[in-house]
Structure formats: C-alpha cells, structure tokens
Write a protein that holds these residues in place. Structure first.
Motif, PDB file in Angstrom:
ATOM      1  N   ALA A  24       0.827  -1.202   0.000  1.00  0.00           N
ATOM      2  CA  ALA A  24       0.000   0.000   0.000  1.00  0.00           C
ATOM      3  C   ALA A  24       0.868   1.262   0.000  1.00  0.00           C
ATOM      4  O   ALA A  24       0.575   2.226  -0.717  1.00  0.00           O
ATOM      5  N   PHE A  25       1.938   1.266   0.774  1.00  0.00           N
ATOM      6  CA  PHE A  25       2.837   2.415   0.830  1.00  0.00           C
ATOM      7  C   PHE A  25       3.465   2.674  -0.539  1.00  0.00           C
ATOM      8  O   PHE A  25       3.532   3.813  -1.007  1.00  0.00           O
ATOM      9  N   LEU A  28       0.808   4.091  -2.902  1.00  0.00           N
ATOM     10  CA  LEU A  28       0.504   5.500  -2.640  1.00  0.00           C
ATOM     11  C   LEU A  28       1.624   6.402  -3.132  1.00  0.00           C
ATOM     12  O   LEU A  28       1.367   7.524  -3.581  1.00  0.00           O
ATOM     13  N   ASN A  29       2.859   5.939  -3.066  1.00  0.00           N
ATOM     14  CA  ASN A  29       3.975   6.718  -3.610  1.00  0.00           C
ATOM     15  C   ASN A  29       3.834   6.919  -5.109  1.00  0.00           C
ATOM     16  O   ASN A  29       4.278   7.938  -5.640  1.00  0.00           O
ATOM     17  N   HIS A  30       3.224   5.974  -5.804  1.00  0.00           N
ATOM     18  CA  HIS A  30       2.989   6.139  -7.239  1.00  0.00           C
ATOM     19  C   HIS A  30       2.076   7.345  -7.487  1.00  0.00           C
ATOM     20  O   HIS A  30       2.246   8.068  -8.457  1.00  0.00           O
ATOM     21  N   PHE A  31       1.095   7.538  -6.613  1.00  0.00           N
ATOM     22  CA  PHE A  31       0.144   8.634  -6.806  1.00  0.00           C
ATOM     23  C   PHE A  31       0.700   9.980  -6.354  1.00  0.00           C
ATOM     24  O   PHE A  31       0.249  11.017  -6.833  1.00  0.00           O
ATOM     25  N   THR A  32       1.651   9.987  -5.442  1.00  0.00           N
ATOM     26  CA  THR A  32       2.191  11.262  -4.967  1.00  0.00           C
ATOM     27  C   THR A  32       3.270  11.815  -5.891  1.00  0.00           C
ATOM     28  O   THR A  32       3.557  13.004  -5.836  1.00  0.00           O
ATOM     29  N   GLY A  57       0.207   1.717  -9.672  1.00  0.00           N
ATOM     30  CA  GLY A  57      -0.100   2.187  -8.313  1.00  0.00           C
ATOM     31  C   GLY A  57      -1.422   1.622  -7.808  1.00  0.00           C
ATOM     32  O   GLY A  57      -1.526   1.209  -6.659  1.00  0.00           O
ATOM     33  N   VAL A  61      -1.933  -0.845  -4.530  1.00  0.00           N
ATOM     34  CA  VAL A  61      -2.834  -0.514  -3.431  1.00  0.00           C
ATOM     35  C   VAL A  61      -3.889  -1.605  -3.247  1.00  0.00           C
ATOM     36  O   VAL A  61      -4.206  -2.013  -2.120  1.00  0.00           O
TER      37      VAL A  61
END
Length: 63
Positions: A24-25, A28-32, A57, A61
C-alpha cells in the motif's frame, strides 16, 4: 513446512499486515509522484508511461 503452535495465527496475521502495508505504501507513492515516475518510465522506453504509473499504483494498493 506448516507453521503450527499457539501463536501461529497471530504471527501470520502480523506478516500479512506488514506485507500489505509495504504494498500500500509503494502504491501511494505512485500517486504522490506521478510526474517523476512517469518521466523515469518514459526514459526507459515504456509506452504510455503516465497510464502505467497510475495503473501499477492502483494494482499495488489493491494488492
């Protein structure tokens, strides 16, 4: 080899939570940092780099 014992189910739950948390981490880095990761993917010659970053991403997730 099967894991058996009084704490086997609790240990398995902790392991699953840790592994899922890492996935999940990373997702989420893919989206940030879509722009940065898409630039890297484009530099490596991948087709549709922005879509690939967002899709991978989402898969991370959901995993």
């Amino acid at each position: 080899m099967a894991l058996e014992g009084p704490l086997a189910s609790e240990l398995l739950l902790v392991a699953r939570l840790l592994f899922g948390g890492v996935l999940a981490f990373m997702g989420l880095n893919h989206f940030t940092d879509v722009d940065g990761m898409a630039g890297y993917a484009e530099a490596k010659g991948l087709p549709a780099p922005r879509f690939g970053v967002v899709a991978s991403g989402a898969v991370l997730v959901l995993g």
